[in-house]
Motif scaffolding. Structure first.
Motif, mmCIF file in Angstrom:
data_model
loop_
_atom_site.group_PDB
_atom_site.id
_atom_site.type_symbol
_atom_site.label_atom_id
_atom_site.label_comp_id
_atom_site.label_asym_id
_atom_site.label_seq_id
_atom_site.Cartn_x
_atom_site.Cartn_y
_atom_site.Cartn_z
ATOM 1 N N ASP A 101 -4.211 -9.579 -4.386
ATOM 2 C CA ASP A 101 -3.869 -8.074 -3.555
ATOM 3 C C ASP A 101 -2.511 -7.961 -2.558
ATOM 4 N N ILE A 102 -2.626 -9.033 -1.681
ATOM 5 C CA ILE A 102 -2.085 -8.746 -0.639
ATOM 6 C C ILE A 102 -0.687 -8.883 -1.002
ATOM 7 N N SER A 103 -0.775 -9.905 -2.144
ATOM 8 C CA SER A 103 0.941 -9.962 -2.816
ATOM 9 C C SER A 103 1.494 -8.717 -3.712
ATOM 10 N N SER A 104 0.863 -7.979 -3.782
ATOM 11 C CA SER A 104 0.761 -6.626 -4.881
ATOM 12 C C SER A 104 0.877 -5.950 -3.813
ATOM 13 N N GLN A 105 -0.330 -5.266 -2.831
ATOM 14 C CA GLN A 105 0.614 -4.096 -1.543
ATOM 15 C C GLN A 105 2.156 -5.303 -1.242
ATOM 16 N N SER A 106 2.397 -5.908 -0.544
ATOM 17 C CA SER A 106 3.824 -6.249 -0.173
ATOM 18 C C SER A 106 4.940 -6.275 -1.320
ATOM 19 N N PHE A 107 4.362 -5.851 -2.131
ATOM 20 C CA PHE A 107 5.362 -6.168 -3.522
ATOM 21 C C PHE A 107 5.562 -4.273 -3.310
ATOM 22 N N GLU A 108 4.387 -3.554 -3.433
ATOM 23 C CA GLU A 108 4.586 -2.218 -3.475
ATOM 24 C C GLU A 108 5.646 -1.391 -2.132
ATOM 25 N N TYR A 109 5.092 -1.692 -0.730
ATOM 26 C CA TYR A 109 5.450 -1.960 0.113
ATOM 27 C C TYR A 109 7.403 -2.391 -0.329
ATOM 28 N N VAL A 110 7.876 -2.790 -0.164
ATOM 29 C CA VAL A 110 8.593 -3.491 -0.223
ATOM 30 C C VAL A 110 9.585 -2.416 -1.112
ATOM 31 N N SER A 111 9.168 -1.608 -2.375
ATOM 32 C CA SER A 111 9.712 -1.519 -3.357
ATOM 33 C C SER A 111 10.130 -0.061 -3.001
ATOM 34 N N LYS A 112 8.800 0.344 -2.507
ATOM 35 C CA LYS A 112 8.745 1.713 -1.187
ATOM 36 C C LYS A 112 9.624 2.346 -1.188
ATOM 37 N N ALA A 113 10.022 1.107 0.245
ATOM 38 C CA ALA A 113 11.137 1.287 0.900
ATOM 39 C C ALA A 113 12.650 1.090 0.223
ATOM 40 N N ALA A 114 12.641 0.528 -0.392
ATOM 41 C CA ALA A 114 13.900 0.134 -0.917
ATOM 42 C C ALA A 114 14.412 1.710 -2.146
ATOM 43 N N LYS A 115 13.440 2.460 -2.795
ATOM 44 C CA LYS A 115 13.395 3.328 -3.232
ATOM 45 C C LYS A 115 14.195 4.865 -2.519
ATOM 46 N N PHE A 116 13.244 4.435 -1.447
ATOM 47 C CA PHE A 116 13.223 5.566 -0.300
ATOM 48 C C PHE A 116 14.868 5.899 -0.096
ATOM 49 N N VAL A 117 15.293 4.119 0.707
ATOM 50 C CA VAL A 117 16.390 3.994 1.018
ATOM 51 C C VAL A 117 17.386 3.981 -0.145
ATOM 52 N N LEU A 118 17.135 4.037 -1.705
ATOM 53 C CA LEU A 118 18.518 4.251 -2.356
ATOM 54 C C LEU A 118 18.079 6.044 -2.868
ATOM 55 N N THR A 119 17.510 6.865 -2.476
ATOM 56 C CA THR A 119 17.355 8.345 -3.294
ATOM 57 C C THR A 119 18.070 8.675 -1.859
ATOM 58 N N HIS A 120 18.397 7.818 -0.201
ATOM 59 C CA HIS A 120 18.800 8.301 0.965
ATOM 60 C C HIS A 120 20.002 8.142 0.922
ATOM 61 N N SER A 121 20.681 7.602 -0.699
ATOM 62 C CA SER A 121 21.351 6.424 -0.166
ATOM 63 C C SER A 121 23.305 7.371 0.602
ATOM 64 N N ASN A 122 23.270 8.466 -0.170
ATOM 65 C CA ASN A 122 24.356 9.443 0.746
ATOM 66 C C ASN A 122 24.644 9.631 1.932
ATOM 67 N N GLU A 123 23.283 9.585 2.422
ATOM 68 C CA GLU A 123 23.313 9.661 3.772
ATOM 69 C C GLU A 123 23.529 8.471 5.285
ATOM 70 N N ILE A 124 22.730 7.265 3.916
ATOM 71 C CA ILE A 124 23.758 6.317 4.693
ATOM 72 C C ILE A 124 24.115 4.989 3.474
ATOM 73 N N LYS A 125 24.963 5.300 3.110
ATOM 74 C CA LYS A 125 26.397 4.841 2.348
ATOM 75 C C LYS A 125 27.132 3.903 2.709
ATOM 76 N N VAL A 126 27.473 4.475 4.133
ATOM 77 C CA VAL A 126 28.743 3.973 4.545
ATOM 78 C C VAL A 126 27.611 2.105 5.467
ATOM 79 N N GLU A 127 26.928 2.901 6.187
ATOM 80 C CA GLU A 127 26.254 2.051 7.126
ATOM 81 C C GLU A 127 25.219 1.059 6.283
ATOM 82 N N LEU A 128 24.938 1.338 5.369
ATOM 83 C CA LEU A 128 23.656 0.098 3.928
ATOM 84 C C LEU A 128 25.316 -0.670 3.254
ATOM 85 N N ASN A 129 26.423 -0.154 2.916
ATOM 86 C CA ASN A 129 27.310 -1.017 2.365
ATOM 87 C C ASN A 129 27.462 -1.782 3.990
ATOM 88 N N SER A 130 27.854 -1.555 3.948
ATOM 89 C CA SER A 130 28.616 -2.474 6.250
ATOM 90 C C SER A 130 27.192 -2.849 5.865
#
Length: 172
Positions: A101-130
């Motif tokens: 359960d702990i592992s699943s929750q951690s994976f869920e958080y990481v996935s949520k964070a990555a998805k959030f960043v990718l959906t807002h990638s235009n706003e941070i493209k330069v910073e994230l790629n750098s």
């Protein structure tokens, strides 16, 4: 019925191993270094651009829940050491369920964070790629030309870094 369950478990383990192998193949040539003090400024820039206070709050809640579950598992482990036979096996299964359960929750958080960043990638493209370029030893242009699946895996790996979790704890 138990044989089918065992067979299903073995098939699932094989599929998971194959998936891990495919991910490793995708990331071949991309090694992410440990985060350093200079990276904090890039991370803070990205956080400020995205205004991810809610994401950080979710992380801290997840961390607190995981800490409580870990303490419960440790308590069960102490009790299990004093039991014998079926009782010990039952407690061991409960511990495994808590760990999963702990592992699943951690994976869920990481996935949520990555998805959030990718959906807002235009706003941070330069910073994230750098940042990804700096962390992997690649150029910004190489990161920009990376296959989309590999790029997504790099973002996910970034959010899975233990140092990043510690930085979030300190900043929020």
């Amino acid at each position: 019925m138990t044989e089918t369950t065992d067979e299903q478990k073995k098939l699932l383990e094989i599929k998971q191993a194959e998936k891990k192998t495919k991910i490793k193949e995708r990331l071949f040539g991309y090694t992410m270094r440990e985060l350093t003090a200079n990276d904090v400024f890039k991370i803070v820039d990205i956080i400020n651009i995205l205004n991810v206070a809610e994401l950080a709050t979710d992380f801290l809640k997840q961390k607190d829940a995981a800490k409580i579950q870990t303490q419960k598992a440790q308590g069960l482990a102490l009790v299990a050491g004093k039991k014998t036979g079926a009782e010990q096996e039952s407690l061991t299964e409960q511990i495994k369920a808590i760990q999963e359960d702990i592992s699943s929750q951690s994976f869920e958080y990481v996935s949520k964070a990555a998805k959030f960043v990718l959906t807002h990638s235009n706003e941070i493209k330069v910073e994230l790629n750098s940042l990804l370029a700096d962390l992997t030893g690649k150029t910004v242009e190489e990161i920009g030309q990376t296959n989309i699946v590999t790029y997504s895996l790099l973002v996910k790996d970034f959010f899975a870094k233990p140092e990043l979790k510690e930085v979030f704890e300190l900043l929020f």
